[in-house]
Structure formats: structure tokens, C-alpha cells
Design an enzyme around this catalytic site. Structure first.
Site, PDB file in Angstrom:
ATOM      1  N   PHE A 113      31.012   5.041  -1.918  1.00  0.00           N
ATOM      2  CA  PHE A 113      32.033   4.356  -1.042  1.00  0.00           C
ATOM      3  C   PHE A 113      33.394   5.216  -1.235  1.00  0.00           C
ATOM      4  CE2 PHE A 113      30.223  -0.427  -1.732  1.00  0.00           C
ATOM      5  CZ  PHE A 113      29.587  -0.025  -0.891  1.00  0.00           C
ATOM      6  N   SER A 173      24.509  -1.174  -0.889  1.00  0.00           N
ATOM      7  CA  SER A 173      24.544   0.206  -1.330  1.00  0.00           C
ATOM      8  C   SER A 173      24.022   0.532  -2.664  1.00  0.00           C
ATOM      9  CB  SER A 173      26.016   0.760  -1.146  1.00  0.00           C
ATOM     10  OG  SER A 173      26.032   2.096  -1.884  1.00  0.00           O
ATOM     11  N   ASN A 175      24.664   2.902  -4.293  1.00  0.00           N
ATOM     12  CA  ASN A 175      25.560   3.786  -5.059  1.00  0.00           C
ATOM     13  C   ASN A 175      26.799   3.362  -5.659  1.00  0.00           C
ATOM     14  OD1 ASN A 175      23.881   6.150  -4.097  1.00  0.00           O
ATOM     15  ND2 ASN A 175      24.827   5.680  -2.100  1.00  0.00           N
ATOM     16  N   ASN A 242      19.950  -1.576   4.740  1.00  0.00           N
ATOM     17  CA  ASN A 242      20.839  -0.346   4.165  1.00  0.00           C
ATOM     18  C   ASN A 242      19.538   0.793   3.565  1.00  0.00           C
ATOM     19  OD1 ASN A 242      22.904   1.337   2.882  1.00  0.00           O
ATOM     20  ND2 ASN A 242      24.017  -0.526   2.573  1.00  0.00           N
TER      21      ASN A 242
END
Ligand SMILES: Cc1cc2nc3c(=O)[nH]c(=O)nc-3n(C[C@H](O)[C@H](O)[C@H](O)COP(=O)(O)O)c2cc1C
Length: 356
Positions: A113, A173, A175, A242
Site C-alpha cells: 500500500f 491484500s 502485504n 485479489n
């Protein structure tokens, strides 16, 4: 040979993240030729209270800060989703964090992000004319350090809701540590309620539709829980999926063990499987945006037949270049004709009819 094939060898000698910035720069400066042919009316989709000129959208992550979404739209997309955007700007993970797996037509990313924050996006979008020609989705994330995740989505919803045609809660996500745990039933219901509340507060009686973007790495129980929460009334739709943390056998050994989310061709089948299951669990009552591995009209058509109302892509653009969108739309029309259908809507969920 098209222009992209000519410049691809140069782009590909660059580090993937640099190449991405160059692509954004070229778009911003009008150096990428726009699609000029008129849209075929059979491609029109009416969903989420909006009219989409065609069902093919640019997925989140390409234009995280809404810098070039209009120009990207001119490549022929029916809609563009910007973000993920977080309340405060953040730089994301250390580089390198983006890898091309060329033989697999796949990408691994662990960007984390990286974005300029909600205020910067709001300032950019405030000036936009609401002409309705290109549908704009805004995808919300949370800052890495934030403990009360829902508070971050509330900030995004309040500030950006009035500027969006639809909003997305991204809890998928891989991450951002802890993010995907928000897909559990209780935290998810609370998160959706709070984000929806903030949207209503900011937009009054007519808030933009709220969608939830989910991961492909979910169990059957997770999916059943998500479907149940989704049907409670505050969500207008779902986005599946995703990137995946799975690493199918046989991936390019130079990058296969990089941490992060895998997208592109190896994601096509697993993400379509999740989409199909979600369509079944929700009895087709919620529109689903199908995303993951789409690189041709046949791939997009397979998503529609599995239950997608709209389709998005990102990774295939890296390999195929901007001419891909036009080609997909042409191929989609061929698929429609082959099956004797008149509109995209007639294809949605068609596979399920032959199941019953
Ligand atoms: C470099 C990169 C960055 C991404 N960033 C985001 C993001 O910020 N938010 C999000 O919801 N999805 C993000 N995604 C996921 C895509 O939106 C999409 O769901 C996924 O890549 C599968 O589609 P594809 O196979 O067509 O790429 C990102 C994907 C890539 C490749």
C-alpha cells in the site's frame, strides 16, 4: 507490430517498478494512443446503479493515487478502480517489491500500500467533472500501523465517498500484516457496518455502492461466512479476487519464492473458482466483479459465465500492452455471437443454469 511490441524490450530492461512509473508518466503526458472506435452497445452493462460502457475495468493497484485514471480509461476501459488508498501517506515495503515472471505471464508484488494518502487523492478528484462517461471506483486500505482497522476505512469512506461512483473495502491484500484476518465473520460484519455508516454520514441518502474485495486463499467456511455477511444488506457487491499467496508448482524459479501476492495467468483458474462459488452462495443476488488472470476475451467471458457482472484486469496489461483492452472487447463480442446472446447481461452466471 504495434507500438507496445516495439518498446517492450526497452521497458523490460528496466526494473519493473521503474517501468510502471514510466507507463504512468507516458499516460499522463498523452503518449499512449487512446481507443477511438465507438463502443458497441451490446457491451453496455447496467449495474451498481451505474451505466458501464463495457464490462472491462482496470483493477486497483495500477493507479494507486488517481493520477492517470482518466487517461487509462481512454484505453477502452468501461471503469477504473483507483487505490488502495490509506488515510495517511505511506511508502510501502522496501524495494525490490515487484517481480515479473515472464514465462508464467504472472507478477508477484509486495508493494504494501505505497500511496500518497486520502487527502492527496481527494484534492485530485475534487476537480473531476461528473460526466458519468467513465465509472470511477475508489479502493480503500488501512495504514500499516493502525490498530483499529475500521477507523481507517471510515476515514477513507467519509473523505472519498462523495467523489466515487463505487467504493471498495479491500481486506485481501497479502502485504499488510493482519489485513486478511478482517475477512472473518465477526470482524467483517463490524467493518462493513462502520464503513457503510461513515458513507451514509458523508453522502446522505444516496451513498455510492459499497463492495468488498476478497482473497482467493479462503476456505469453504470463509466463503460461506462472507456470503452470509454480504447478503445482510449493506454491501452492494463483491470483488473476487485479489492476488494469491499460493505458489503453484512450476513457476519461474528465479522469482517463485519471492514473498507477496501472485497475479496473472496462474490466478485465472483459482480466482474464477472462488467467483463461481460466491455466485452460487449468494444465489446471484449480488453483482460480482471478477478479477484474476484475465488476458483474453475468452477469459473475461469465462468470468461472466461463472457469475461476474463486470470484469477487471491488471497483470495482463504488463505483458500485452494497452491494445489488450480493445482486443478483449472484440473477442467478447465473438463469444456472445457464438452463443447466440444479445447482451453481456445474458452471459452472467450462464454456467450455473446448466448445473441445475
Ligand atoms: C503491482 C500490483 C499492485 C496491486 N495493488 C493493489 C491494491 O493496492 N489494492 C487492491 O485491492 N489490489 C491490488 N492489486 C491486485 C489487483 O487489483 C488484482 O486483484 C490482481 O492483480 C488480480 O488481477 P490480475 O491477475 O489481472 O492482475 C495489485 C496487483 C498488482 C500486480
Amino acid at each position: 507490430m504495434d507500438i507496445y511490441s516495439a518498446i517492450k524490450p526497452v521497458l523490460w530492461r528496466l526494473d519493473p517498478e521503474r517501468a510502471h512509473h514510466l507507463a504512468l508518466w507516458a499516460l499522463a503526458h498523452g503518449l499512449v494512443p487512446a481507443a477511438t472506435e465507438p463502443e458497441d452497445p451490446r457491451l453496455t452493462v447496467v449495474a451498481l446503479g451505474r451505466r458501464f460502457a463495457n464490462p472491462i475495468g482496470l483493477a486497483a493497484g495500477f493507479d494507486k493515487d488517481a493520477r492517470v485514471w482518466r487517461q487509462a480509461g481512454r484505453l477502452g476501459f468501461g471503469f477504473v478502480e483507483v487505490g488502495s488508498v490509506t488515510p495517511r501517506p505511506q511508502s510501502g515495503n522496501l524495494q525490490p517489491r515487484l517481480f515479473r515472471l515472464e514465462p508464467d505471464r504472472a507478477v508477484i508484488n509486495r508493494m504494501g500500500f505505497n500511496n500518497a494518502g486520502v487527502e492527496a487523492m481527494a484534492a485530485r478528484l475534487a476537480a473531476r467533472p461528473r460526466d458519468g462517461a467513465l465509472v470511477l471506483g475508489i479502493n480503500l486500505g488501512k495504514n500499516k500501523e493502525t490498530e483499529d482497522a475500521a477507523a481507517d476505512y471510515e476515514i477513507g469512506a467519509r473523505r472519498l465517498g462523495p467523489l466515487a461512483d463505487y467504493m471498495v473495502i479491500n481486506v485481501s491484500s497479502p502485504n499488510t500484516p493482519g489485513l486478511r484476518a478482517l475477512q472473518g465473520k465477526a470482524p467483517l460484519a463490524a467493518l462493513i457496518a462502520r464503513t457503510h455508516g461513515a458513507l451514509v454520514e458523508a453522502c446522505g441518502a444516496n451513498p455510492p455502492p459499497l463492495l468488498l474485495k476478497i482473497a482467493p486463499d479462503l476456505t469453504d467456511q470463509d466463503l460461506a461466512d462472507i456470503a452470509e455477511v454480504a447478503l445482510e444488506g449493506r454491501l452492494a457487491g463483491l470483488i473476487a479476487t485479489n492476488t494469491t499467496i499460493a505458489r503453484p508448482a512450476g513457476l519461474d524459479p528465479r522469482h517463485a519464492s519471492q514473498g507477496g501476492g501472485l497475479s496473472g495467468r496462474p490466478l485465472l483458474e483459482p480466482s474464477t473458482r472462488i467467483l463461481r462459488e460466491l455466485h452460487r452462495l449468494t444465489q446471484g443476488r449480488l453483482p460480482i466483479i471478477g478479477v484474476g488472470g484475465v488476458a483474453s476475451g475468452a477469459d473475461a467471458y469465462a468470468k461472466l459465465r461463472a457469475g461476474a457482472t463486470l470484469v477487471q484486469l491488471y497483470s495482463a496489461l504488463v505483458f500485452e500492452g494497452p491494445g489488450l483492452v480493445r482486443r478483449i472487447k472484440r473477442e467478447l463480442l465473438d463469444c456472445l455471437e457464438r452463443d447466440g446472446l444479445r447482451t453481456m447481461g445474458e452471459a452472467v452466471g450462464l454456467d450455473h443454469q446448466s448445473d441445475s
